[in-house]
Write a protein that holds these residues in place. Structure first.
Motif, PDB file in Angstrom:
ATOM      1  N   GLY A  66      29.262  42.265  41.899  1.00 21.78           N
ATOM      2  CA  GLY A  66      29.183  42.574  43.323  1.00 21.78           C
ATOM      3  C   GLY A  66      28.797  41.415  44.215  1.00 21.78           C
ATOM      4  N   GLU A  67      28.996  40.191  43.746  1.00 24.27           N
ATOM      5  CA  GLU A  67      28.649  39.025  44.555  1.00 24.27           C
ATOM      6  C   GLU A  67      29.852  38.591  45.396  1.00 24.27           C
ATOM      7  OE1 GLU A  67      26.891  36.112  41.995  1.00 24.27           O
ATOM      8  OE2 GLU A  67      25.237  37.432  41.431  1.00 24.27           O
ATOM      9  N   GLN A  68      29.835  37.366  45.881  1.00 26.27           N
ATOM     10  CA  GLN A  68      30.844  36.929  46.843  1.00 26.27           C
ATOM     11  C   GLN A  68      32.264  36.954  46.277  1.00 26.27           C
ATOM     12  OE1 GLN A  68      28.976  33.126  47.941  1.00 26.27           O
ATOM     13  NE2 GLN A  68      28.818  33.878  50.040  1.00 26.27           N
ATOM     14  N   ASP A  69      32.405  36.778  44.971  1.00 30.00           N
ATOM     15  CA  ASP A  69      33.743  36.765  44.385  1.00 30.00           C
ATOM     16  C   ASP A  69      34.175  38.133  43.857  1.00 30.00           C
ATOM     17  OD1 ASP A  69      31.932  36.827  42.342  1.00 30.00           O
ATOM     18  OD2 ASP A  69      32.710  35.084  41.263  1.00 30.00           O
ATOM     19  N   ALA A  70      33.404  39.172  44.167  1.00 27.21           N
ATOM     20  CA  ALA A  70      33.733  40.510  43.667  1.00 27.21           C
ATOM     21  C   ALA A  70      35.042  41.030  44.243  1.00 27.21           C
ATOM     22  CB  ALA A  70      32.602  41.486  43.978  1.00 27.21           C
ATOM     23  N   ALA A  71      35.334  40.694  45.495  1.00 31.53           N
ATOM     24  CA  ALA A  71      36.578  41.171  46.116  1.00 31.53           C
ATOM     25  C   ALA A  71      37.793  40.596  45.391  1.00 31.53           C
ATOM     26  CB  ALA A  71      36.606  40.798  47.590  1.00 31.53           C
ATOM     27  N   MET A  72      37.724  39.329  45.034  1.00 30.76           N
ATOM     28  CA  MET A  72      38.817  38.734  44.265  1.00 30.76           C
ATOM     29  C   MET A  72      38.907  39.388  42.893  1.00 30.76           C
ATOM     30  SD  MET A  72      41.352  36.608  43.850  1.00 30.76           S
ATOM     31  CE  MET A  72      41.328  35.241  45.020  1.00 30.76           C
ATOM     32  N   GLY A  73      37.775  39.644  42.263  1.00 26.55           N
ATOM     33  CA  GLY A  73      37.770  40.312  40.968  1.00 26.55           C
ATOM     34  C   GLY A  73      38.416  41.681  41.036  1.00 26.55           C
ATOM     35  N   LYS A  74      38.140  42.437  42.103  1.00 27.12           N
ATOM     36  CA  LYS A  74      38.750  43.757  42.252  1.00 27.12           C
ATOM     37  C   LYS A  74      40.252  43.639  42.476  1.00 27.12           C
ATOM     38  CE  LYS A  74      38.443  48.152  44.725  1.00 27.12           C
ATOM     39  NZ  LYS A  74      39.923  48.307  44.757  1.00 27.12           N
ATOM     40  N   ALA A  75      40.667  42.670  43.314  1.00 28.61           N
ATOM     41  CA  ALA A  75      42.096  42.484  43.582  1.00 28.61           C
ATOM     42  C   ALA A  75      42.855  42.150  42.304  1.00 28.61           C
ATOM     43  CB  ALA A  75      42.288  41.390  44.623  1.00 28.61           C
ATOM     44  N   LEU A  76      42.280  41.266  41.489  1.00 27.39           N
ATOM     45  CA  LEU A  76      42.930  40.906  40.232  1.00 27.39           C
ATOM     46  C   LEU A  76      42.929  42.079  39.260  1.00 27.39           C
ATOM     47  CD1 LEU A  76      41.517  37.290  39.703  1.00 27.39           C
ATOM     48  CD2 LEU A  76      43.742  37.947  40.629  1.00 27.39           C
ATOM     49  N   GLY A  77      41.836  42.837  39.247  1.00 26.69           N
ATOM     50  CA  GLY A  77      41.767  43.992  38.362  1.00 26.69           C
ATOM     51  C   GLY A  77      42.749  45.078  38.747  1.00 26.69           C
ATOM     52  N   ASP A  78      42.927  45.288  40.053  1.00 25.77           N
ATOM     53  CA  ASP A  78      43.834  46.332  40.532  1.00 25.77           C
ATOM     54  C   ASP A  78      45.301  45.970  40.355  1.00 25.77           C
ATOM     55  OD1 ASP A  78      41.674  47.873  41.266  1.00 25.77           O
ATOM     56  OD2 ASP A  78      41.793  47.372  43.402  1.00 25.77           O
ATOM     57  N   ALA A  79      45.598  44.679  40.312  1.00 30.30           N
ATOM     58  CA  ALA A  79      46.990  44.235  40.195  1.00 30.30           C
ATOM     59  C   ALA A  79      47.558  44.574  38.815  1.00 30.30           C
ATOM     60  CB  ALA A  79      47.082  42.732  40.438  1.00 30.30           C
ATOM     61  N   ARG A  80      48.841  44.775  38.763  1.00 27.09           N
ATOM     62  CA  ARG A  80      49.539  44.905  37.485  1.00 27.09           C
ATOM     63  C   ARG A  80      49.579  43.529  36.835  1.00 27.09           C
ATOM     64  NH1 ARG A  80      56.051  46.045  36.754  1.00 27.09           N
ATOM     65  NH2 ARG A  80      56.039  46.351  34.483  1.00 27.09           N
ATOM     66  N   LYS A  81      49.098  43.438  35.600  1.00 30.02           N
ATOM     67  CA  LYS A  81      49.026  42.148  34.913  1.00 30.02           C
ATOM     68  C   LYS A  81      49.957  42.176  33.702  1.00 30.02           C
ATOM     69  CE  LYS A  81      44.657  42.925  35.065  1.00 30.02           C
ATOM     70  NZ  LYS A  81      44.665  43.816  36.257  1.00 30.02           N
ATOM     71  N   THR A  92      41.715  45.253  27.220  1.00 36.11           N
ATOM     72  CA  THR A  92      40.561  46.004  27.710  1.00 36.11           C
ATOM     73  C   THR A  92      40.481  45.961  29.239  1.00 36.11           C
ATOM     74  OG1 THR A  92      39.152  44.042  27.465  1.00 36.11           O
ATOM     75  CG2 THR A  92      39.241  45.581  25.614  1.00 36.11           C
ATOM     76  N   TRP A  93      41.121  44.988  29.873  1.00 29.88           N
ATOM     77  CA  TRP A  93      41.135  44.878  31.337  1.00 29.88           C
ATOM     78  C   TRP A  93      42.192  45.835  31.874  1.00 29.88           C
ATOM     79  CZ3 TRP A  93      42.467  39.715  34.286  1.00 29.88           C
ATOM     80  CH2 TRP A  93      41.914  39.759  35.580  1.00 29.88           C
ATOM     81  N   ARG A  94      41.857  46.598  32.852  1.00 28.07           N
ATOM     82  CA  ARG A  94      42.757  47.637  33.358  1.00 28.07           C
ATOM     83  C   ARG A  94      44.076  47.045  33.890  1.00 28.07           C
ATOM     84  NH1 ARG A  94      38.975  46.796  37.407  1.00 28.07           N
ATOM     85  NH2 ARG A  94      39.721  46.685  39.584  1.00 28.07           N
ATOM     86  N   ASN A  95      45.095  47.854  33.842  1.00 28.82           N
ATOM     87  CA  ASN A  95      46.415  47.522  34.394  1.00 28.82           C
ATOM     88  C   ASN A  95      47.046  46.307  33.714  1.00 28.82           C
ATOM     89  OD1 ASN A  95      46.086  49.604  36.315  1.00 28.82           O
ATOM     90  ND2 ASN A  95      44.980  48.228  37.681  1.00 28.82           N
ATOM     91  N   SER A  96      46.761  46.116  32.434  1.00 24.32           N
ATOM     92  CA  SER A  96      47.322  44.987  31.680  1.00 24.32           C
ATOM     93  C   SER A  96      48.365  45.492  30.696  1.00 24.32           C
ATOM     94  CB  SER A  96      46.215  44.248  30.915  1.00 24.32           C
ATOM     95  OG  SER A  96      45.240  43.733  31.794  1.00 24.32           O
ATOM     96  N   GLU A  97      49.421  44.712  30.535  1.00 27.25           N
ATOM     97  CA  GLU A  97      50.492  45.084  29.612  1.00 27.25           C
ATOM     98  C   GLU A  97      51.172  43.819  29.093  1.00 27.25           C
ATOM     99  OE1 GLU A  97      54.291  46.311  32.030  1.00 27.25           O
ATOM    100  OE2 GLU A  97      52.510  46.928  33.175  1.00 27.25           O
ATOM    101  N   LEU A  98      51.863  43.977  27.991  1.00 23.98           N
ATOM    102  CA  LEU A  98      52.585  42.861  27.374  1.00 23.98           C
ATOM    103  C   LEU A  98      54.002  42.801  27.925  1.00 23.98           C
ATOM    104  CD1 LEU A  98      52.157  40.714  25.082  1.00 23.98           C
ATOM    105  CD2 LEU A  98      53.309  42.340  23.558  1.00 23.98           C
ATOM    106  N   LEU A  99      54.472  41.592  28.250  1.00 21.48           N
ATOM    107  CA  LEU A  99      55.866  41.423  28.654  1.00 21.48           C
ATOM    108  C   LEU A  99      56.751  41.720  27.452  1.00 21.48           C
ATOM    109  CD1 LEU A  99      57.757  40.379  31.013  1.00 21.48           C
ATOM    110  CD2 LEU A  99      57.779  38.207  29.761  1.00 21.48           C
ATOM    111  N   LYS A 100      57.678  42.621  27.628  1.00 23.95           N
ATOM    112  CA  LYS A 100      58.539  43.043  26.532  1.00 23.95           C
ATOM    113  C   LYS A 100      59.863  42.291  26.580  1.00 23.95           C
ATOM    114  CE  LYS A 100      56.496  47.673  26.414  1.00 23.95           C
ATOM    115  NZ  LYS A 100      56.746  49.127  26.565  1.00 23.95           N
ATOM    116  N   GLY A 101      60.260  41.750  25.430  1.00 25.59           N
ATOM    117  CA  GLY A 101      61.542  41.072  25.339  1.00 25.59           C
ATOM    118  C   GLY A 101      61.446  39.577  25.553  1.00 25.59           C
TER     119      GLY A 101
END
Length: 205
Positions: A66-81, A92-101
């Motif tokens: 919850g410090e100054q870089d928390a907003a960036m952490g949330k944005a990266l966590g919310d993004a599809r990775k 273990t990090w949410r919204n993470s998947e392997l590129l297939k093919g």
């Protein structure tokens, strides 16, 4: 079709390896805004495994702190990775998947999928090189630091043919970092000394 952008911290002598060892003294509000515009606002991230692993270790904890870089952490966590790897990974990090093919085919399909923002890459140099070679990278954002690191892997490796790029924009930060944005050029310019010398000062005739 969605654009793919890549952002890299790079030294004056082209080194991109271990930026944590030389990059942080140059970080500023201007650089933070540039990183956020290219990476933090993206709803889809395409990452190499090493970059993903480093992000997955650091950013969830930074978000929770919850410090100054928390907003960036949330944005990266919310993004599809989407992670580029030949290994079968456990996420273990949410919204993470392997590129297939195969990379080029899969990324071409990804560019054609609907989305609200550009697809962003951070680091992931091997992926960046392959997408540049295949003509799939739309913008290369280089944050050029005013330091020669003098050791470590560089962005561009030796190759048989040059890679022509076209400068889209350039901005110099107060820290001395230069934010350069390139796109692929259709062809490399040609010319000889005979062509160039007409632009030299002529002096008194």
């Amino acid at each position: 079709m969605r654009k793919i952008t890549a952002g890299l911290f790079i030294s004056l002598d082209g080194v991109i390896e271990d930026p944590q060892d030389w990059h942080f003294p140059y970080f500023s509000d201007e650089m933070g805004a540039a990183v956020d515009a290219q990476l933090g606002s993206a709803d889809t991230l395409l990452l190499g495994r090493k970059t993903y692993d480093s992000f997955a270790v650091a950013w969830p904890d930074r978000e929770l702190a919850g410090e100054q870089d928390a907003a960036m952490g949330k944005a990266l966590g919310d993004a599809r990775k989407i992670v580029v790897s030949n290994q079968d990974l456990q996420f273990t990090w949410r919204n993470s998947e392997l590129l297939k093919g195969e990379l080029i085919e899969a990324v071409t399909a990804l560019k054609n999928q609907p989305g609200a923002t550009d697809i962003a890459i951070s680091g992931s140099v091997s992926v960046v090189r392959q997408l540049l070679e295949a003509g799939l990278l739309d913008e290369l954002h280089l944050l050029v630091h005013p330091i020669a690191v003098c050791k470590g892997a560089r962005l561009f490796e030796e190759a048989d043919t040059p890679l022509p790029l076209r400068l889209i924009s350039s901005a110099t930060f107060e820290s001395g970092v230069v934010h350069q944005v390139y796109t692929l050029a259709d062809t490399a310019p040609t010319g000889t000394y005979e062509d160039a010398k007409v632009h030299l000062p002529q002096g008194d005739q």
